[in-house]
Design an enzyme around this catalytic site. Sequence first.
Site, PDB file in Angstrom:
ATOM      1  N   TRP A 111       0.822  -1.442  -0.187  1.00 20.58           N
ATOM      2  CA  TRP A 111      -0.175   0.070   0.125  1.00 20.58           C
ATOM      3  C   TRP A 111       0.915   1.299   0.018  1.00 20.58           C
ATOM      4  CZ3 TRP A 111      -4.435  -0.675  -2.038  1.00 20.58           C
ATOM      5  CH2 TRP A 111      -5.166  -1.863  -1.893  1.00 20.58           C
ATOM      6  N   LYS A 113     -12.667  -2.032   5.573  1.00 19.72           N
ATOM      7  CA  LYS A 113     -12.023  -2.689   6.490  1.00 19.72           C
ATOM      8  C   LYS A 113     -12.531  -2.843   7.787  1.00 19.72           C
ATOM      9  CE  LYS A 113      -9.505  -2.838   2.830  1.00 19.72           C
ATOM     10  NZ  LYS A 113      -8.286  -2.109   2.315  1.00 19.72           N
ATOM     11  N   ASP A 157      -1.927   6.436   6.188  1.00 24.62           N
ATOM     12  CA  ASP A 157      -2.967   5.520   5.858  1.00 24.62           C
ATOM     13  C   ASP A 157      -3.363   4.464   6.801  1.00 24.62           C
ATOM     14  OD1 ASP A 157      -4.598   3.688   4.476  1.00 24.62           O
ATOM     15  OD2 ASP A 157      -3.148   3.495   2.597  1.00 24.62           O
TER      16      ASP A 157
HETATM   17  C1  LIG Z   1      -7.798  -1.633   1.228  1.00 25.40           C
HETATM   18  C2  LIG Z   1      -6.544  -0.585   1.449  1.00 25.40           C
HETATM   19  C3  LIG Z   1      -6.469   0.594   0.595  1.00 25.40           C
HETATM   20  C4  LIG Z   1      -7.284   0.859  -0.819  1.00 25.40           C
HETATM   21  O1  LIG Z   1      -8.473   1.171  -0.605  1.00 25.40           O
HETATM   22  P1  LIG Z   1      -9.548   1.326  -1.840  1.00 25.40           P
HETATM   23  O2  LIG Z   1     -10.757   1.931  -1.357  1.00 25.40           O
HETATM   24  O3  LIG Z   1      -9.507   0.054  -2.676  1.00 25.40           O
HETATM   25  O4  LIG Z   1      -9.078   2.459  -2.901  1.00 25.40           O
HETATM   26  C5  LIG Z   1      -5.575   1.502   0.695  1.00 25.40           C
HETATM   27  N1  LIG Z   1      -4.736   1.474   1.815  1.00 25.40           N
HETATM   28  C6  LIG Z   1      -4.724   0.184   2.624  1.00 25.40           C
HETATM   29  C7  LIG Z   1      -3.800   0.328   3.922  1.00 25.40           C
HETATM   30  C8  LIG Z   1      -5.717  -0.477   2.416  1.00 25.40           C
HETATM   31  O5  LIG Z   1      -6.050  -1.677   3.158  1.00 25.40           O
END
Ligand SMILES: *Cc1c(COP(=O)(O)O)cnc(C)c1O
Length: 368
Positions: free
Chosen positions: A101, A199, A175
Amino acid sequence: MTRPYNFSAGPAAIPEEVLQQAAREMLDWHGSGMSVMEMSHRGKEFISIYEQAEADLRELLAVPSNFRILFMQGGGLAENAIVPLNLSRGEAADFVVTGSWSQKSQKEARKYCEVHIAASNEADGHTSLPTPATWQLSGQARYVHLCSNETIHGVEFQELPDLKALGCDAPLVIDFSSHVASRPVDWSRIGMAFGGAQKNIGPAGLTLVVVRDDLLGHALPICPSAFDYKVVADNQSMYNTPPTYGIYIAGLTFQWLKRQTENGLSGVAAMEARNLAKARLLYDFIDQSQLYTNPVAVAGRSRMNVPFRLRDESLNEAFLAGAKARGLLQLKGHKSVGGMRASIYNAMPLAGVQALVDYLRDFEKTRA
Ligand SMILES: *Cc1c(COP(=O)(O)O)cnc(C)c1O
């Protein structure tokens, strides 16, 4: 009916109480005669849902008053562009790469600013946490980006770096998509945080941004208005139609979180205690087993996403089929790393992790 345990990395399990409440309220929200999906985002009904969700999140995560909470769209990946569009001023940003990521984030940012890699664990296959004291911060960065929980590689920062102590005045951007609300957040170390909802807080389509006041108002001229944090903040996340149903479900999840208790704790502190117990149960079993392995250095192991492998990979299909037969769903690892992955977010009860460990033990016995 008892539902199976769902170990999906995302979109992921939502607390059953939340789904049941949403089902009860589907056709008629609180006597309004409308589903939440059918309401004007500017009507008093939805405004009350929105304000409650924001207030509950602020309380749960102890977000200080000089931070704005934005409910946006676009997901974590769109934020990889939206962050540099808002914060970089077309200059430079530092990145700490600890897995897929953060790797994606730094690649996307190159479209908008100069990118400097301050640290990377690529050499060990994203299985460790680079110690902040070893980071090569550039000194010119408008912000420093890291992914505080790498969902695919299962690497999590157990403590956020203190950039000031490292001689860096730039704001830290995290993030936190895959561990938001699983543990408290130290806002004194952060300039902004973003995360997709799917998530740990709700359905896909809602993106959470928590940003410090002084970082608003510096977007590049090419930044789309709907993605300019100042425009979004000035319009209480209603510059364009926000993902209303996602905000509603997230709001129900926040209320569920507030009801949770564990060892005399409540809310996010309770979740942290429960998440620690869940992670310990699973890692301890994997570590003592002869069949399963986890590659991540102990200090960096994620409490949320536990990647593991079978030493004999020819058993993978049988393992997954047996798991499904026991009501243990979506254990297949991400295609980029293979193997298995158990995502044990807030909505996964300890009993679900115990059921997984029982299955791991039984499967190992039958193959010994
Ligand atoms: C799932 C995830 C993303 C991506 O998210 P999207 O909604 O598919 O754009 C970005 N960063 C992390 C850490 C993730 O787990």
